[in-house]
Scaffold this active site. Sequence first.
Site, PDB file in Angstrom:
ATOM      1  N   HIS A   1       0.849  -1.211   0.000  1.00  0.00           N
ATOM      2  CA  HIS A   1       0.000   0.000   0.000  1.00  0.00           C
ATOM      3  C   HIS A   1       0.879   1.254   0.000  1.00  0.00           C
ATOM      4  CE1 HIS A   1      -3.087  -2.660   2.236  1.00  0.00           C
ATOM      5  NE2 HIS A   1      -3.642  -2.392   1.069  1.00  0.00           N
TER       6      HIS A   1
ATOM      7  N   SER B   1      -2.971  -7.852   2.878  1.00  0.00           N
ATOM      8  CA  SER B   1      -3.160  -7.738   4.331  1.00  0.00           C
ATOM      9  C   SER B   1      -3.537  -9.076   4.959  1.00  0.00           C
ATOM     10  CB  SER B   1      -4.255  -6.714   4.636  1.00  0.00           C
ATOM     11  OG  SER B   1      -3.905  -5.461   4.103  1.00  0.00           O
TER      12      SER B   1
ATOM     13  N   ARG C   1      -1.784  -5.639  -8.580  1.00  0.00           N
ATOM     14  CA  ARG C   1      -0.642  -6.509  -8.310  1.00  0.00           C
ATOM     15  C   ARG C   1      -0.435  -7.520  -9.424  1.00  0.00           C
ATOM     16  NH1 ARG C   1      -3.128  -7.387  -2.486  1.00  0.00           N
ATOM     17  NH2 ARG C   1      -4.893  -7.002  -3.850  1.00  0.00           N
TER      18      ARG C   1
ATOM     19  N   LYS D   1     -17.281  -6.586   5.459  1.00  0.00           N
ATOM     20  CA  LYS D   1     -16.078  -7.285   5.933  1.00  0.00           C
ATOM     21  C   LYS D   1     -15.986  -7.189   7.450  1.00  0.00           C
ATOM     22  CE  LYS D   1     -12.923  -6.826   2.010  1.00  0.00           C
ATOM     23  NZ  LYS D   1     -11.607  -6.316   1.584  1.00  0.00           N
TER      24      LYS D   1
HETATM   25  P1  ADP Z   1      -9.710  -3.654  -0.634  1.00  0.00           P
HETATM   26  O1  ADP Z   1     -10.451  -4.358   0.435  1.00  0.00           O
HETATM   27  O2  ADP Z   1     -10.411  -2.476  -1.229  1.00  0.00           O
HETATM   28  O3  ADP Z   1      -9.051  -4.550  -1.647  1.00  0.00           O
HETATM   29  P2  ADP Z   1      -7.082  -3.206   0.381  1.00  0.00           P
HETATM   30  O4  ADP Z   1      -6.717  -2.355   1.537  1.00  0.00           O
HETATM   31  O5  ADP Z   1      -6.742  -4.646   0.475  1.00  0.00           O
HETATM   32  O6  ADP Z   1      -8.584  -2.943   0.160  1.00  0.00           O
HETATM   33  O7  ADP Z   1      -6.428  -2.615  -0.918  1.00  0.00           O
HETATM   34  C1  ADP Z   1      -6.631  -1.307  -1.332  1.00  0.00           C
HETATM   35  C2  ADP Z   1      -6.005  -1.136  -2.689  1.00  0.00           C
HETATM   36  O8  ADP Z   1      -4.623  -1.368  -2.587  1.00  0.00           O
HETATM   37  C3  ADP Z   1      -6.519  -2.093  -3.758  1.00  0.00           C
HETATM   38  O9  ADP Z   1      -6.517  -1.399  -4.990  1.00  0.00           O
HETATM   39  C4  ADP Z   1      -5.490  -3.174  -3.776  1.00  0.00           C
HETATM   40  O10 ADP Z   1      -5.400  -3.784  -5.049  1.00  0.00           O
HETATM   41  C5  ADP Z   1      -4.240  -2.370  -3.500  1.00  0.00           C
HETATM   42  N1  ADP Z   1      -3.195  -3.189  -2.890  1.00  0.00           N
HETATM   43  C6  ADP Z   1      -3.275  -3.996  -1.817  1.00  0.00           C
HETATM   44  N2  ADP Z   1      -2.096  -4.614  -1.569  1.00  0.00           N
HETATM   45  C7  ADP Z   1      -1.244  -4.168  -2.535  1.00  0.00           C
HETATM   46  C8  ADP Z   1       0.118  -4.455  -2.866  1.00  0.00           C
HETATM   47  N3  ADP Z   1       0.841  -5.333  -2.186  1.00  0.00           N
HETATM   48  N4  ADP Z   1       0.638  -3.819  -3.913  1.00  0.00           N
HETATM   49  C9  ADP Z   1      -0.099  -2.966  -4.633  1.00  0.00           C
HETATM   50  N5  ADP Z   1      -1.381  -2.662  -4.418  1.00  0.00           N
HETATM   51  C10 ADP Z   1      -1.950  -3.258  -3.379  1.00  0.00           C
END
Ligand code: ADP
Length: 165
Positions: free
Chosen positions: A19, A130, A92, A43
């Site tokens: 992130h 996460s 990703r 969630k």
């Molecule tokens: P959501 O529940 O909306 O997927 P996340 O917090 O998991 O929320 O992710 C928010 C955004 O960050 C999404 O666009 C996700 O694809 C991106 N994201 C999550 N992890 C990574 C990572 N390791 N690298 C790049 N983008 C990421």
Amino acid sequence: MKKRLAIYPGTFDPITLGHLDIIERAVSIFDEVLVSVGRNIGKQPLFSVEERTEMIERTTAHLDNVKVTYFDGLIVDYARKQGAVAMIRGLRAMSDFEFEFQMALVNRTLFPDLVQVFLMPHEAYTHLNSTIVREVSSFGGDISSFVTPYVADVLHKKFHINNED
Ligand code: ADP
């Protein structure tokens, strides 16, 4: 001139270095980036909104043009209220694409002026999410290459200290 504000929504349960990589790329192209924690009724997050917000604030403390907020309801409504010109999402791998593509088209229908921006993280973070971080930490594994030391500490306390009493 009006500031070009981008919104980066997510669950951030917790924020990872993946992130952070996306946030650092976003601040290089926008005047201000609003990292917004979704309360996500669907969630069941491990961390409260306050905990997630604090972890994001500390992880992005070195970046001047980042603000952290949370939102309820539709992200496009929140983005419109904030005056955002763009929405950031991270991509990703191909596995992210279908869901992100669908969401982007829906959001574009609801708010056509909000530009959807997809950023790719450094390849070191393409495997990271996460859920994996929470799982590794819950089993006592080393998560120091996935999150900041502060977030690692919060996770450690959540899984291995609070539960001991
Ligand atoms: P959501 O529940 O909306 O997927 P996340 O917090 O998991 O929320 O992710 C928010 C955004 O960050 C999404 O666009 C996700 O694809 C991106 N994201 C999550 N992890 C990574 C990572 N390791 N690298 C790049 N983008 C990421």
